[in-house]
Design a protein around this motif. Structure first.
Motif, short mmCIF file in Angstrom:
data_model
loop_
_atom_site.label_atom_id
_atom_site.label_comp_id
_atom_site.label_asym_id
_atom_site.label_seq_id
_atom_site.Cartn_x
_atom_site.Cartn_y
_atom_site.Cartn_z
N GLU A 39 0.83 -1.20 0.00
CA GLU A 39 0.00 0.00 0.00
C GLU A 39 0.87 1.26 0.00
O GLU A 39 0.55 2.24 -0.67
CB GLU A 39 -0.96 0.00 1.18
CG GLU A 39 -2.07 -1.03 1.06
CD GLU A 39 -2.99 -0.80 -0.12
OE1 GLU A 39 -3.34 0.37 -0.41
OE2 GLU A 39 -3.36 -1.79 -0.78
N THR A 44 -0.90 4.84 -1.34
CA THR A 44 -2.12 5.04 -0.55
C THR A 44 -1.82 5.25 0.93
O THR A 44 -2.68 5.74 1.66
CB THR A 44 -3.09 3.87 -0.72
OG1 THR A 44 -2.43 2.66 -0.34
CG2 THR A 44 -3.57 3.75 -2.16
N LEU A 45 -0.64 4.86 1.38
CA LEU A 45 -0.23 5.04 2.78
C LEU A 45 1.16 5.67 2.80
O LEU A 45 1.99 5.38 1.93
CB LEU A 45 -0.21 3.71 3.53
CG LEU A 45 -1.53 2.96 3.66
CD1 LEU A 45 -1.30 1.59 4.29
CD2 LEU A 45 -2.53 3.76 4.48
N LEU A 101 -5.77 4.72 9.04
CA LEU A 101 -6.01 5.48 7.82
C LEU A 101 -5.95 6.98 8.07
O LEU A 101 -5.43 7.73 7.24
CB LEU A 101 -7.35 5.10 7.20
CG LEU A 101 -7.40 3.71 6.57
CD1 LEU A 101 -8.81 3.39 6.09
CD2 LEU A 101 -6.39 3.58 5.43
N TYR A 104 -2.00 7.53 8.59
CA TYR A 104 -1.06 7.22 7.52
C TYR A 104 -1.65 7.31 6.11
O TYR A 104 -0.93 7.22 5.14
CB TYR A 104 -0.48 5.81 7.72
CG TYR A 104 0.32 5.69 8.99
CD1 TYR A 104 1.49 6.41 9.18
CD2 TYR A 104 -0.09 4.83 10.00
CE1 TYR A 104 2.23 6.30 10.34
CE2 TYR A 104 0.65 4.69 11.17
CZ TYR A 104 1.80 5.43 11.33
OH TYR A 104 2.53 5.31 12.48
N GLY A 105 -2.97 7.46 6.00
CA GLY A 105 -3.58 7.51 4.68
C GLY A 105 -3.20 8.76 3.92
O GLY A 105 -3.05 9.84 4.49
N THR A 106 -3.03 8.62 2.60
CA THR A 106 -2.65 9.75 1.77
C THR A 106 -3.85 10.37 1.07
O THR A 106 -3.71 11.41 0.42
CB THR A 106 -1.62 9.32 0.71
OG1 THR A 106 -2.23 8.36 -0.16
CG2 THR A 106 -0.37 8.77 1.35
#
Length: 108
Positions: A39, A44-45, A101, A104-106
């Protein structure tokens, strides 16, 4: 060695740091780390600490499992009055995922 009384036999102790514990969770931790790493590679992270330093997928996997174990595993080991949540109730895991999320979620 760290030992705690077991709920079934409070007069006996369970070795929670022994080889069996590490072997049992090893493959799962490896799969989780690989998933998180994929990921991150996909964008995405983004694993960065609060001060902006990069973190490894292995460190983040341990954080994620720590959030879940703190509510499922550890209370069973240290509290004789603990009643585990319904195994079909995914609220604890869902909250851990939401926290990961949000951290760390983008947004990608």
């Amino acid at each position: 060695m760290v030992v705690f009384p077991t709920r079934a036999a409070p007069h006996k102790s369970a070795d929670i740091v022994g080889t069996g514990f590490a072997i049992d969770r090893g493959p799962f931790v490896d799969r989780l780390r690989d998933y998180l790493d994929a990921e991150a590679q996909a964008g995405t992270l983004d694993f960065r600490s609060a001060d902006g330093q990069p973190q490894s997928a292995a460190e983040v996997a341990e954080q994620f499992l720590g959030m879940i174990c703190s509510q499922f595993l550890w209370p069973q080991l240290v509290r004789t009055d603990f009643v585990p949540p319904n195994p079909t109730d995914a609220a604890i895991v869902d909250e851990a995922v939401a926290l990961m999320l949000s951290r760390y979620g983008t947004g990608s």
